[in-house]
Scaffold this motif. Structure first.
Motif, PDB file in Angstrom:
ATOM      1  N   LEU A  33       0.826  -1.210   0.000  1.00 27.67           N
ATOM      2  CA  LEU A  33       0.000   0.000   0.000  1.00 27.67           C
ATOM      3  C   LEU A  33       0.862   1.262   0.000  1.00 27.67           C
ATOM      4  CD1 LEU A  33      -2.954  -0.620   2.496  1.00 27.67           C
ATOM      5  CD2 LEU A  33      -3.115  -0.250   0.030  1.00 27.67           C
ATOM      6  N   ILE A  34       1.894   1.264   0.839  1.00 31.15           N
ATOM      7  CA  ILE A  34       2.777   2.438   0.929  1.00 31.15           C
ATOM      8  C   ILE A  34       3.507   2.653  -0.399  1.00 31.15           C
ATOM      9  CG2 ILE A  34       4.843   3.363   2.064  1.00 31.15           C
ATOM     10  CD1 ILE A  34       3.837   1.839   4.634  1.00 31.15           C
ATOM     11  N   LYS A  35       4.009   1.571  -0.982  1.00 29.31           N
ATOM     12  CA  LYS A  35       4.683   1.689  -2.281  1.00 29.31           C
ATOM     13  C   LYS A  35       3.697   2.098  -3.375  1.00 29.31           C
ATOM     14  CE  LYS A  35       8.489  -1.550  -1.405  1.00 29.31           C
ATOM     15  NZ  LYS A  35       9.070  -2.873  -1.722  1.00 29.31           N
ATOM     16  N   GLY A  36       2.465   1.585  -3.273  1.00 27.26           N
ATOM     17  CA  GLY A  36       1.423   1.959  -4.228  1.00 27.26           C
ATOM     18  C   GLY A  36       1.102   3.441  -4.158  1.00 27.26           C
ATOM     19  N   ASN A  94       3.036   9.630  -8.445  1.00 28.13           N
ATOM     20  CA  ASN A  94       4.142   9.866  -9.390  1.00 28.13           C
ATOM     21  C   ASN A  94       5.489  10.063  -8.685  1.00 28.13           C
ATOM     22  OD1 ASN A  94       2.635   9.722 -11.856  1.00 28.13           O
ATOM     23  ND2 ASN A  94       1.763  11.714 -11.356  1.00 28.13           N
ATOM     24  N   GLU A  95       5.675   9.334  -7.601  1.00 26.51           N
ATOM     25  CA  GLU A  95       6.970   9.314  -6.917  1.00 26.51           C
ATOM     26  C   GLU A  95       7.506   7.885  -6.963  1.00 26.51           C
ATOM     27  OE1 GLU A  95       6.200  13.157  -4.012  1.00 26.51           O
ATOM     28  OE2 GLU A  95       5.928  11.168  -3.154  1.00 26.51           O
ATOM     29  N   ASP A  96       8.796   7.740  -6.826  1.00 28.26           N
ATOM     30  CA  ASP A  96       9.440   6.433  -6.987  1.00 28.26           C
ATOM     31  C   ASP A  96       9.506   5.721  -5.635  1.00 28.26           C
ATOM     32  OD1 ASP A  96      11.032   4.255  -7.546  1.00 28.26           O
ATOM     33  OD2 ASP A  96      12.551   5.391  -8.636  1.00 28.26           O
ATOM     34  N   PRO A  97       8.859   4.548  -5.512  1.00 22.90           N
ATOM     35  CA  PRO A  97       8.927   3.826  -4.234  1.00 22.90           C
ATOM     36  C   PRO A  97      10.350   3.477  -3.821  1.00 22.90           C
ATOM     37  CG  PRO A  97       7.844   2.482  -5.935  1.00 22.90           C
ATOM     38  CD  PRO A  97       7.995   3.858  -6.491  1.00 22.90           C
ATOM     39  N   LEU A 112       9.766  12.890  -2.181  1.00 18.72           N
ATOM     40  CA  LEU A 112       8.734  12.110  -1.467  1.00 18.72           C
ATOM     41  C   LEU A 112       7.692  13.013  -0.805  1.00 18.72           C
ATOM     42  CD1 LEU A 112      11.129   9.535   0.245  1.00 18.72           C
ATOM     43  CD2 LEU A 112       9.500   9.020  -1.584  1.00 18.72           C
ATOM     44  N   ARG A 113       7.623  14.273  -1.220  1.00 17.46           N
ATOM     45  CA  ARG A 113       6.787  15.222  -0.468  1.00 17.46           C
ATOM     46  C   ARG A 113       5.305  14.857  -0.515  1.00 17.46           C
ATOM     47  NH1 ARG A 113       6.864  20.725  -4.226  1.00 17.46           N
ATOM     48  NH2 ARG A 113       6.579  19.683  -6.221  1.00 17.46           N
ATOM     49  N   TYR A 114       4.816  14.332  -1.663  1.00 19.97           N
ATOM     50  CA  TYR A 114       3.390  14.022  -1.747  1.00 19.97           C
ATOM     51  C   TYR A 114       3.040  12.749  -0.971  1.00 19.97           C
ATOM     52  CZ  TYR A 114       3.173  17.701  -5.259  1.00 19.97           C
ATOM     53  OH  TYR A 114       3.259  18.913  -5.903  1.00 19.97           O
ATOM     54  N   THR A 115       3.903  11.745  -1.069  1.00 23.21           N
ATOM     55  CA  THR A 115       3.663  10.505  -0.308  1.00 23.21           C
ATOM     56  C   THR A 115       3.628  10.798   1.187  1.00 23.21           C
ATOM     57  OG1 THR A 115       4.756   9.174  -2.008  1.00 23.21           O
ATOM     58  CG2 THR A 115       4.539   8.184   0.181  1.00 23.21           C
ATOM     59  N   LEU A 116       4.602  11.557   1.675  1.00 20.00           N
ATOM     60  CA  LEU A 116       4.662  11.863   3.097  1.00 20.00           C
ATOM     61  C   LEU A 116       3.520  12.795   3.514  1.00 20.00           C
ATOM     62  CD1 LEU A 116       8.522  12.169   3.407  1.00 20.00           C
ATOM     63  CD2 LEU A 116       7.105  10.408   4.459  1.00 20.00           C
TER      64      LEU A 116
END
Length: 238
Positions: free
Chosen positions: A116-119, A125-128, A206-210
């Motif tokens: 889920l986190i990698k997804g 549009n960030e690289d896991p 990683l700003r959007y994921t975080l």
């Protein structure tokens, strides 16, 4: 008391004393972190007791009044169905990557959370691989150089490409600050908590994921969302 903690945290069966002194020195530590903006290595030298799973949980709660580990993992589980539904509607190359990621989910809850986190990274549009880095040999010179060049990340060490983890840990500013963690999802929770404890800005890659982990999953400071995070939140509730 800070100097006492340097030796206290090396003693066995001393957790309650360390916890009490960390509680009493919180205001001093917070002032140092915000005013002096020290490097992670400097904080590690002055406050080694902070770099422990239980203490990261405690520090996060002191700052936000919210539990870290239990909430992070339970909220990830709570939103998993809606996230997978959003992922399944994506098309093109991104959709294929998300479907491949979803196909890797098994009955193992930790593996599912990791996917889920990698997804989330892929969807935003960030690289896991900027978040979770896999290494075969953590003692190799090339690996050590790569760790030293990592601003924020989780590392996964394996003995062979196909076997289970031999180690999972957290890297901040080129320093391994936590290791021997149980899963990538727990490492993500600890990474998130340490960024709060050290008052760190999210790295651009990683700003959007975080941001989504903070504002959509954890529901912390959730009123001010970027367009990407807002769009994801809306689709999750459709």
């Amino acid at each position: 008391m800070r100097v006492e903690l340097l030796s206290d945290c090396k003693k066995r069966n001393n957790r309650e004393i360390v916890r009490a002194k960390m509680e009493r020195t919180f205001a001093l530590r917070r002032q140092e972190v915000i005013s002096d903006v020290p490097m992670t290595s400097d904080v590690q030298e002055r406050w080694p007791a902070l770099f422990d799973v239980m203490e990261v949980n405690a520090e996060f709660k002191r700052i936000t009044t919210m539990p870290l580990q239990s909430r992070f993992l339970s909220q990830l589980d709570l939103h998993s169905a809606s996230l997978l539904r959003v992922f399944s509607k994506q098309s093109g190359q991104q959709g294929k990557k998300l479907k491949d990621m979803a196909a890797m989910m098994t009955e193992d809850i930790d593996a599912g959370r990791e996917c889920l986190i990698k997804g989330l990274c892929i969807y935003l549009n960030e690289d896991p691989e900027d978040l979770v880095k896999e290494y075969m040999d953590m003692t190799e010179a090339n690996t050590l150089r790569e760790v030293e060049g990592t601003t924020v990340g989780i590392y996964v060490a394996r003995e062979t490409p196909s076997n289970d983890y031999s180690d999972v840990g957290v890297i901040l500013e080129g320093v391994v600050v936590l290791h021997d963690l149980e899963s990538v999802a727990l490492a993500a929770a600890m990474l998130f908590g340490l960024m709060y404890a050290l008052n760190m800005n999210y790295p651009l890659k990683l700003r959007y994921t975080l941001e989504v982990l903070q504002k959509v999953i954890m529901e912390l400071d959730a009123s001010d969302l970027s367009r990407k995070a807002q769009n994801l939140k809306r689709k999750m509730h459709e």
